[in-house]
Design a protein around this motif. Structure first.
Motif, PDB file in Angstrom:
ATOM      1  N   ASP A   1     -21.867 -27.502   7.424  1.00  0.00           N
ATOM      2  CA  ASP A   1     -20.867 -28.682   6.759  1.00  0.00           C
ATOM      3  C   ASP A   1     -20.428 -28.823   8.242  1.00  0.00           C
ATOM      4  O   ASP A   1     -19.681 -28.168   8.608  1.00  0.00           O
TER       5      ASP A   1
ATOM      6  N   ASP B   1     -28.260 -25.981   6.317  1.00  0.00           N
ATOM      7  CA  ASP B   1     -27.168 -26.249   5.421  1.00  0.00           C
ATOM      8  C   ASP B   1     -25.845 -25.742   6.136  1.00  0.00           C
ATOM      9  O   ASP B   1     -24.770 -24.739   6.058  1.00  0.00           O
TER      10      ASP B   1
ATOM     11  N   THR C   1     -28.420 -30.318   8.076  1.00  0.00           N
ATOM     12  CA  THR C   1     -28.508 -30.663   6.557  1.00  0.00           C
ATOM     13  C   THR C   1     -29.672 -28.960   6.510  1.00  0.00           C
ATOM     14  O   THR C   1     -29.694 -28.717   5.350  1.00  0.00           O
ATOM     15  N   ASP C   2     -30.423 -29.227   7.243  1.00  0.00           N
ATOM     16  CA  ASP C   2     -31.204 -28.104   6.983  1.00  0.00           C
ATOM     17  C   ASP C   2     -30.546 -26.271   7.712  1.00  0.00           C
ATOM     18  O   ASP C   2     -31.413 -25.614   6.313  1.00  0.00           O
TER      19      ASP C   2
END
Length: 192
Positions: free
Chosen positions: A90, A88, A85-86
Motif C-alpha cells: 500500500d 500487495d 501491486t504484485d
C-alpha cells in the motif's frame, strides 16, 4: 584473548539481530519536510498535502510536453506501480506537473493512460501557479524545477522520492534509467 572473542561474538549477535528490524527514519539519508500544497489530479479532483498524511508515497516531477526524460520516468513510475501491486504494498504515487499551464487534468490523464497507469493510487497533480511548483520542488525536495528561457521545456529533477506517512522525504532514487525497483519496494516495506 577470551575477552576479545566474547566481544566479537557479542558484536556478531547484535548485528545479526538488527537485520530483521524495520528501518527507521534515521536509516535513510534524507530528512526533508514536505510543504503544504493543494492542486487537482487527472480527474479534476482536489489533492492536498492533508490527503496524503498517514500514507507512504513516491513522488516525481514531470510535464507532458517534455522532449527527453519525462516519458521514460512516467513509464518507470507505472512499472513501479505494477511491482507494488504484485507485492500487495500500500503506497501512493504522486507526479507533480511542473507545467501547470499546459498540463490540465485531461492532458495528464491521457498521458499517464498511455503507460497503463492505474489511477486508484496515483495522482498526477496540477492546478497551481508556476511560481508555486518551482518553489515547492526546491524547498520540499531540494529539486530543480524551472522553465527554460525562450522554450516550452523545463529543467527538473529526474529522481523518485520516498516520503513517509509523516510527510518526510527519506530517500531519492534514479527515475529515468534503471530505477532500483527492488530497493524502493524494500524501503517502502520497511516503513509499513
Amino acid at each position: 584473548m577470551k575477552r576479545l572473542l566474547f566481544l566479537l561474538l557479542c558484536v556478531m549477535v547484535l548485528s545479526a539481530c538488527s537485520k530483521g528490524e524495520k528501518k527507521v527514519e534515521n536509516d535513510f539519508p534524507l530528512h526533508m519536510e514536505v510543504g503544504d500544497f493543494t492542486g487537482v489530479n487527472q480527474d479534476g479532483k482536489k489533492v492536498s498535502y492533508s490527503d496524503l498524511k498517514g500514507k507512504v508515497w513516491v513522488v516525481d516531477f514531470m510535464f507532458t510536453n517534455c522532449d527527453t526524460v519525462c516519458s521514460p520516468m512516467t513509464a518507470n513510475m507505472a512499472e513501479l506501480q505494477r511491482k507494488l501491486t504484485d507485492e500487495d504494498i500500500d503506497a501512493h504515487l504522486v507526479s507533480f506537473s511542473i507545467d501547470p499551464e499546459n498540463d490540465q487534468p485531461g492532458v495528464l490523464k491521457e498521458y499517464a493512460s498511455g503507460v497503463g497507469a492505474n489511477f486508484s493510487n496515483w495522482d498526477l497533480v496540477t492546478g497551481y501557479k508556476q511560481e508555486f511548483i518551482e518553489s515547492f520542488a526546491n524547498k520540499s525536495f531540494m529539486a530543480a524545477a524551472a522553465k527554460l528561457e525562450g522554450s516550452n521545456q523545463f529543467v527538473h529533477s529526474t529522481s523518485f522520492y520516498l516520503v513517509d506517512e509523516k510527510g518526510i522525504v527519506l530517500q531519492k532514487y534514479e527515475g529515468v534509467s534503471e530505477p532500483p525497483y527492488e530497493q524502493i519496494v524494500k524501503d517502502i516495506k520497511s516503513l509499513q
